[in-house]
Write an enzyme that holds these catalytic residues in place. Structure first.
Site, PDB file in Angstrom:
ATOM      1  N   ASN A   1     -16.734 -21.475  20.110  1.00 15.43           N
ATOM      2  CA  ASN A   1     -16.085 -20.226  19.706  1.00 15.43           C
ATOM      3  C   ASN A   1     -16.251 -19.931  18.215  1.00 15.43           C
ATOM      4  O   ASN A   1     -15.456 -19.200  17.636  1.00 15.43           O
ATOM      5  CB  ASN A   1     -14.611 -20.206  20.121  1.00 15.43           C
ATOM      6  CG  ASN A   1     -13.875 -21.442  19.718  1.00 15.43           C
ATOM      7  OD1 ASN A   1     -14.246 -22.094  18.740  1.00 15.43           O
ATOM      8  ND2 ASN A   1     -12.828 -21.779  20.455  1.00 15.43           N
TER       9      ASN A   1
ATOM     10  N   ARG B   1      -6.354 -23.452  10.452  1.00  6.25           N
ATOM     11  CA  ARG B   1      -5.165 -24.090  11.005  1.00  6.25           C
ATOM     12  C   ARG B   1      -3.987 -23.689  10.121  1.00  6.25           C
ATOM     13  O   ARG B   1      -4.093 -23.684   8.889  1.00  6.25           O
ATOM     14  CB  ARG B   1      -5.288 -25.626  11.041  1.00  6.25           C
ATOM     15  CG  ARG B   1      -6.216 -26.130  12.157  1.00  6.25           C
ATOM     16  CD  ARG B   1      -5.654 -25.824  13.555  1.00  6.25           C
ATOM     17  NE  ARG B   1      -6.504 -26.332  14.633  1.00  6.25           N
ATOM     18  CZ  ARG B   1      -7.395 -25.576  15.302  1.00  6.25           C
ATOM     19  NH1 ARG B   1      -7.560 -24.307  15.000  1.00  6.25           N
ATOM     20  NH2 ARG B   1      -8.115 -26.108  16.269  1.00  6.25           N
TER      21      ARG B   1
ATOM     22  N   GLN C   1       2.527 -24.564  17.360  1.00  8.50           N
ATOM     23  CA  GLN C   1       2.187 -23.576  18.388  1.00  8.50           C
ATOM     24  C   GLN C   1       2.695 -24.052  19.736  1.00  8.50           C
ATOM     25  O   GLN C   1       2.461 -25.209  20.110  1.00  8.50           O
ATOM     26  CB  GLN C   1       0.662 -23.361  18.434  1.00  8.50           C
ATOM     27  CG  GLN C   1       0.143 -22.759  17.128  1.00  8.50           C
ATOM     28  CD  GLN C   1      -1.370 -22.545  17.097  1.00  8.50           C
ATOM     29  OE1 GLN C   1      -1.888 -22.024  16.120  1.00  8.50           O
ATOM     30  NE2 GLN C   1      -2.071 -22.941  18.132  1.00  8.50           N
TER      31      GLN C   1
ATOM     32  N   HIS D   1      -2.372 -17.543  18.633  1.00  8.82           N
ATOM     33  CA  HIS D   1      -3.647 -18.236  18.512  1.00  8.82           C
ATOM     34  C   HIS D   1      -4.543 -17.885  19.684  1.00  8.82           C
ATOM     35  O   HIS D   1      -4.446 -18.473  20.768  1.00  8.82           O
ATOM     36  CB  HIS D   1      -3.437 -19.753  18.435  1.00  8.82           C
ATOM     37  CG  HIS D   1      -4.678 -20.474  18.015  1.00  8.82           C
ATOM     38  ND1 HIS D   1      -4.755 -21.833  17.905  1.00  8.82           N
ATOM     39  CD2 HIS D   1      -5.917 -20.019  17.667  1.00  8.82           C
ATOM     40  CE1 HIS D   1      -5.971 -22.185  17.494  1.00  8.82           C
ATOM     41  NE2 HIS D   1      -6.688 -21.094  17.354  1.00  8.82           N
TER      42      HIS D   1
END
Lengths: 384, 358
Positions: B117, B256, B285, B309
């Site tokens: 990704n 992050r 998260q 996210h």
């Protein structure tokens, strides 16, 4: 009295010159700009506001000209309507346009020059300007990069489903799948631009490193061969060809009789289902109800842009609240892409340069001329 | 063998949209393939606390699959309890949610689907930069509210052209960001990285390396964070570093959350030291309902481009990391070597310099 006398002494011009000469003292310059309020006082770089007057007041008044600036533009009692009657020069801006209709033109007895502080002069009835031999100029290039950036931003935020994701965070929620289910990468998609002029070409240039599947364009003019090669774009014959092959369609052409309502229900039915549509050109190029219906049905996955058929947009305009079946797909903003602080500086300076050429009887930069002395000076507004 | 996967829930969305492979419901598309080979496959999104499925099943799982979008935090304590654990696979990119030092102590291999990704995230970075610099969010909110006041938006809207953009990290994602920025005619493209770009790569994007981090941030109008989270980068962007930013700079973090000190960032935005902050990563998260990054704003009430996210879990990315996870599993099952770029730690040591130059 001095002004009348001055005008009658002004020499006639040959048709080949695009600017007038003679006395430039004592002209009435009317500018219709948007209001800035406190913001304009706190941020002096908001030059395109009524308060900051494109930075022109002192310069104009020192030359003996009258300078009227207003945001009040709607209806026959407006300051725009009243002062238009004897204005020699009109300055308008696409972000809060003074609509110079054929009827309004009839009242504008002294008007000689209309300058668009920005790009796009469709708010002026250009046919009438041609008939009346009123020159129409715009500050070409002043915000072509600004708008091209806004296009790429819109494409990304629609394809990547940004708005629902941000709204989710503001709401206090967290549900990745709800956002991801309608989020894609731009990579590998087909992007087509209706119009490959100054803005459309810059959009293509900015898309090159995104490795889209294809870049397509539809334009009455082909790109120069080298430019086409540099962006790797393929020209298509018809608008239907373009929309039926594109995952993303972006509109980058001016508004004129040939493009008004171009994107209608019929054309939308030829789009790939779930395509994304971006319009930073002019609102009226798209049929507003057809677009809202297409988004609602999911025929369009998203629509974004900063232009509206009427500006300011009414409180209840369907484009404010239209959504796709998943409750997203709306990236609308007020008309501001071409009036970033960076762009305002350029078009304020460009407006001054145009006025200076006019006052001094110098030729205008040809790129800025939309309507010259009784004729069209560009093909962009309908290939005339 | 027992394979445990911690994924995010999809609910009805996962049923309606089968391309949501990274969900508990759609299970990376590998259930049938695993079960046909006789393996046990447990999939859950329940990951917090000692009674969670994660903590229950980790005790005897041989393979753990996790995903950065809903991370199963594999702490050193949990690793001690994970008696059978041999392989951790990150379905995505970024394995900081696993205690990599502890993994090394226990000879556990950690892999990620490198590259799955990197383009997705690079696109999200450029989108975030544009929406901050161009002041999109307040403009859209204005339309939704029924208002129209161009000057209120324009007063804090700029072009990206002519600005200085710097990336902290010029690895797979950072470099792709630089490539995508090239046609925007920025004033300069800068990078800060422990490793220089290969000469040709640097030349191709015209990027200049800056050695000192404070020097770096002081030159940038836009800063984008594109480095992994490890001991050397945790809390890197703190109150002290933020003081060295150009006033009114824009900061994007899709790397992050914990690389940035969350309260320092919120304070910097509130004061206007930074004009905007955007990203999709959070120190924890799912982010708590009251996380300060949900509501922080600049002095004009804008400057917030936060999202959950998801940048690396677009439908396009999910297809890639699901396929990549399957490949890694297949290599493991067959005893074949993994692709080197996918290996983070193996045989008790770091196989990459990216997590702290070890």
């Amino acid at each position: 009295m001095f002004r009348t006398a001055a005008r009658s002494l002004r020499p006639q011009l040959s048709a080949s010159r695009f600017s007038t000469t003679g006395s430039s003292r004592g002209l009435k310059v009317l500018a219709v700009l948007y209001s800035g309020g406190d913001a304009a006082k706190q941020e002096p770089r908001l030059l395109g506001t009524v308060e900051n007057e494109l930075g022109l007041r002192q310069w104009l008044e020192s030359q003996g000209h009258e300078f009227v600036v207003t945001a009040d533009k709607e209806g026959p009692e407006s300051a725009f309507a009243k002062h238009l009657k004897d204005a020699d020069i009109l300055i308008t801006t696409p972000f809060h346009p003074g609509y110079l209709t054929p009827e309004a033109f009839q009242t504008a007895k002294n008007l000689k020059l209309a300058v668009t502080a920005g790009v796009g002069s469709d708010h002026i009835d250009l046919n009438t300007a041609v008939e009346r031999k009123i020159q129409v100029l715009e500050v070409t290039g002043s915000n072509v990069t600004s708008v091209a950036e806004h296009v790429v931003m819109n494409i990304l935020l629609l394809v990547r489903n940004f708005v629902p994701a941000h709204e989710m965070i503001e709401r206090g929620d967290w549900d990745v799948s709800q956002v991801a289910r309608n989020a894609f990468d731009l990579e590998g998609k087909v992007v087509g631009t209706i119009g490959a002029g100054r803005i459309g070409h810059r959009v293509l240039q900015r898309l090159v490193p995104f490795n889209t599947k294809e870049l397509l364009y539809y334009d009455y003019n082909p790109l120069p061969a080298e430019a086409e090669k540099a962006v790797g774009a393929r020209r298509v014959e018809t608008v239907k060809d373009l929309v039926s092959q594109s995952d993303v369609v972006t509109i980058n052409c001016p508004l004129h009789e040939g493009t008004r309502g171009l994107i209608n229900a019929e054309l939308l039915s030829h789009f790939k289902p779930g395509a994304w549509l971006v319009n930073t050109a002019r609102g009226a190029i798209c049929d507003k109800d057809a677009v809202a219906a297409a988004l609602k049905s999911g025929q369009l996955r998203g629509y974004a842009g900063d232009v509206w058929d009427k500006q300011p947009a009414p409180k209840d305009h369907p484009w404010r609240t239209m959504k796709n079946p998943l409750g997203g797909g709306n990236g609308m903003v007020p008309h501001y892409s071409g009036t970033t602080l960076d762009a305002q500086k350029r078009y304020a300076e460009g407006t001054k340069a145009i006025l200076e050429n006019y006052f001094k009887g110098r030729e205008q930069d040809p790129a800025n001329i939309i309507v010259g002395n009784g004729k069209w000076a560009t093909k962009a507004y309908g290939q005339r | 063998m027992k394979v445990l996967a911690i994924l995010y829930r999809g609910g009805e969305a996962a049923q309606q949209e089968p391309r949501l492979l990274g969900t508990v419901e759609n299970q990376l598309g590998i259930r049938q393939w695993l079960e046909s080979q006789g393996h046990e496959f447990i999939v859950s999104d329940d990951k917090e606390g000692p009674d969670s499925d994660f903590q229950k099943h980790i005790v005897d799982a041989e393979v753990l699959i996790t995903t950065p979008f809903h991370p199963g935090y594999l702490t050193a304590d949990l690793i001690k309890k994970a008696k059978n654990l041999k392989l951790c696979i990150t379905a995505g990119v970024g394995s900081d949610h696993i205690d990599l030092n502890a993994a090394n102590e226990h000879n556990i291999t950690v892999c990620e689907v490198s590259g799955s990704n990197v383009v997705s995230v690079a696109e999200h970075v450029v989108m975030s930069i544009l929406l901050l610099v161009r002041n999109f969010v307040p403009a859209h909110e204005m339309i939704e509210r029924g208002d129209w006041q161009v000057s209120d938006i324009a007063r804090n809207a700029f072009d990206l052209e002519g600005k200085v953009v710097g990336t902290i990290g010029a690895g797979r994602i950072g470099y792709r960001v630089l490539q995508r920025l090239l046609p925007f005619n920025c004033k300069e493209l800068l990078y800060y990285d422990y490793a220089p770009l290969p000469e040709e790569a640097a030349k191709a994007v015209g990027a200049r390396r800056v050695d000192d981090l404070k020097d770096f941030v002081s030159q940038c109008d836009v800063i984008t964070v594109n480095c992994p989270l490890h001991e050397g980068t945790r809390g890197l962007v703190n109150a002290d570093l933020l003081k060295h930013f150009k006033k009114g700079a824009w900061l994007v973090n899709t790397a992050r959350g914990a690389i940035c000190d969350k309260d320092a960032v919120a304070a910097a935005l509130k004061s206007g030291q930074i004009s905007g902050y955007a990203g999709d990563v959070w120190n924890v998260q799912p982010a708590p309902k009251d996380h300060i990054w949900r509501t922080m704003k600049n002095p004009l009430g804008g400057g917030n481009g936060m999202v959950p996210h998801y940048s690396g879990t677009t439908l396009d990315a999910q297809a890639r990391y699901a396929a990549g996870t399957k490949s890694i599993l297949e290599n493991y099952i067959k005893g074949q070597e993994q692709e080197p770029q996918n290996v983070i730690v193996q045989g008790g040591k770091y196989a990459t310099k990216a997590y702290g130059q070890r």
